[in-house]
Enzyme design. Structure first.
Site, mmCIF file in Angstrom:
data_model
loop_
_atom_site.group_PDB
_atom_site.id
_atom_site.type_symbol
_atom_site.label_atom_id
_atom_site.label_comp_id
_atom_site.label_asym_id
_atom_site.label_seq_id
_atom_site.Cartn_x
_atom_site.Cartn_y
_atom_site.Cartn_z
ATOM 1 N N HIS A 1 97.570 43.114 6.358
ATOM 2 C CA HIS A 1 96.477 42.332 7.173
ATOM 3 C C HIS A 1 97.638 41.141 8.054
ATOM 4 O O HIS A 1 98.085 40.265 7.352
ATOM 5 C CB HIS A 1 95.588 41.636 6.813
ATOM 6 C CG HIS A 1 94.568 41.110 7.644
ATOM 7 N ND1 HIS A 1 94.241 39.591 7.229
ATOM 8 C CD2 HIS A 1 93.645 41.428 8.513
ATOM 9 C CE1 HIS A 1 93.153 39.342 8.209
ATOM 10 N NE2 HIS A 1 93.110 40.359 8.803
ATOM 11 N N HIS B 1 96.123 37.555 16.825
ATOM 12 C CA HIS B 1 94.821 37.829 15.976
ATOM 13 C C HIS B 1 93.967 36.903 16.880
ATOM 14 O O HIS B 1 92.894 37.327 17.071
ATOM 15 C CB HIS B 1 94.984 37.108 14.710
ATOM 16 C CG HIS B 1 93.647 37.038 13.850
ATOM 17 N ND1 HIS B 1 92.869 36.191 14.044
ATOM 18 C CD2 HIS B 1 92.997 38.112 13.418
ATOM 19 C CE1 HIS B 1 91.658 36.421 13.349
ATOM 20 N NE2 HIS B 1 92.111 37.716 13.135
#
Length: 254
Positions: A30, A72
């Site tokens: 991630h 992100h």
């Protein structure tokens, strides 16, 4: 006194590593190995590979002129020296930003990578998990993935169901990940698409859920994001197929 906790921690990490290898749990990272290098950068992705990652997640967002970047947040403020929304800035300006100094002076001058740059750096080294953010031009992304040769070595997640529908029409051959904590919810997604992966909290994985997934050709991915590594042994116990995490250095299959 001080050596005992360190030895115990090392033993537990080795146990997790050996068990993960034995169970063939694939590591999905991630935002890259973001405790080792600035998140969502090529450096973080390469660090993840050194610790056994099989898949690298990228967060897809477009610049003002439609270039796809790996970022992100909606804004540039947290992880660069820029401010404002990525979608309001042309690519040429984004490419000048420093995306490393906030993390450490050692990474000063690191840039926000484009998705094309991420794919080039990972070609033949890892698969890609695309977290596709709202506003991303689906046709542009699909074309890029095909051009870079990642159509068969990737999977995609969409928070926006309309974007998912558009993706299915444009790329029916590409794999989709959904989120579901029950078989009932998974059945809903099966009515919408043909998921290849399902992400679920490790404590929600049951033998029945896992059997149902495997019977329908769906792989189970345990979600263990952020810095908490306490659930890593549970992921192994629950026999997940993959684990989506931030700390590959604490969950290595090498």
């Amino acid at each position: 006194m001080t050596k005992t906790p360190l030895l115990l921690a090392a033993f537990l990490m080795l146990t997790v590593s050996m068990a993960a290898q034995h169970n063939n749990i694939e590591i999905v990272v991630h935002r890259g190995a973001n405790a080792l290098a600035p998140e969502n950068t090529v450096a973080a992705a390469l660090a993840a590979l050194r610790h056994g990652a099989r898949w690298i997640e990228v967060d897809v967002r477009p610049s003002k002129d439609g270039v796809l970047f790996n970022l992100h947040d909606e804004t540039l403020d947290r992880t660069t020296n820029g401010t404002g929304r990525l979608a309001d800035m042309p690519a040429a300006e984004v490419e000048k930003l420093d995306a490393g100094s906030w993390f450490s002076p050692r990474f000063a001058g690191l840039r926000v990578p484009t998705i094309a740059q991420m794919l080039d750096s990972l070609q033949g080294r890892a698969g890609i998990f695309f977290d596709v953010k709202r506003g991303t031009p689906i046709a542009t992304l699909v074309s890029l993935v095909r051009q870079k040769g990642f159509a068969a070595n990737s999977f995609f997640w969409f928070a926006d169901e309309q974007m998912l529908s558009a993706f299915i029409r444009l790329a029916p051959e590409m794999k989709i990940k959904v989120n579901a904590s029950t078989i009932r919810r998974l059945k809903y997604w099966q009515s919408v698409c043909s998921p290849s992966y399902v992400e679920i909290a490790p404590e929600k994985i049951t033998r029945r859920f896992r059997r149902y997934c495997h019977r329908h050709g769906i792989l189970v991915m345990a979600a263990c994001q952020e810095d908490d590594t306490s659930q890593f042994p549970l992921v192994i116990k629950k026999k997940a197929d993959l684990v989506n995490l931030d700390r590959p250095e604490a969950f290595s299959t090498q």
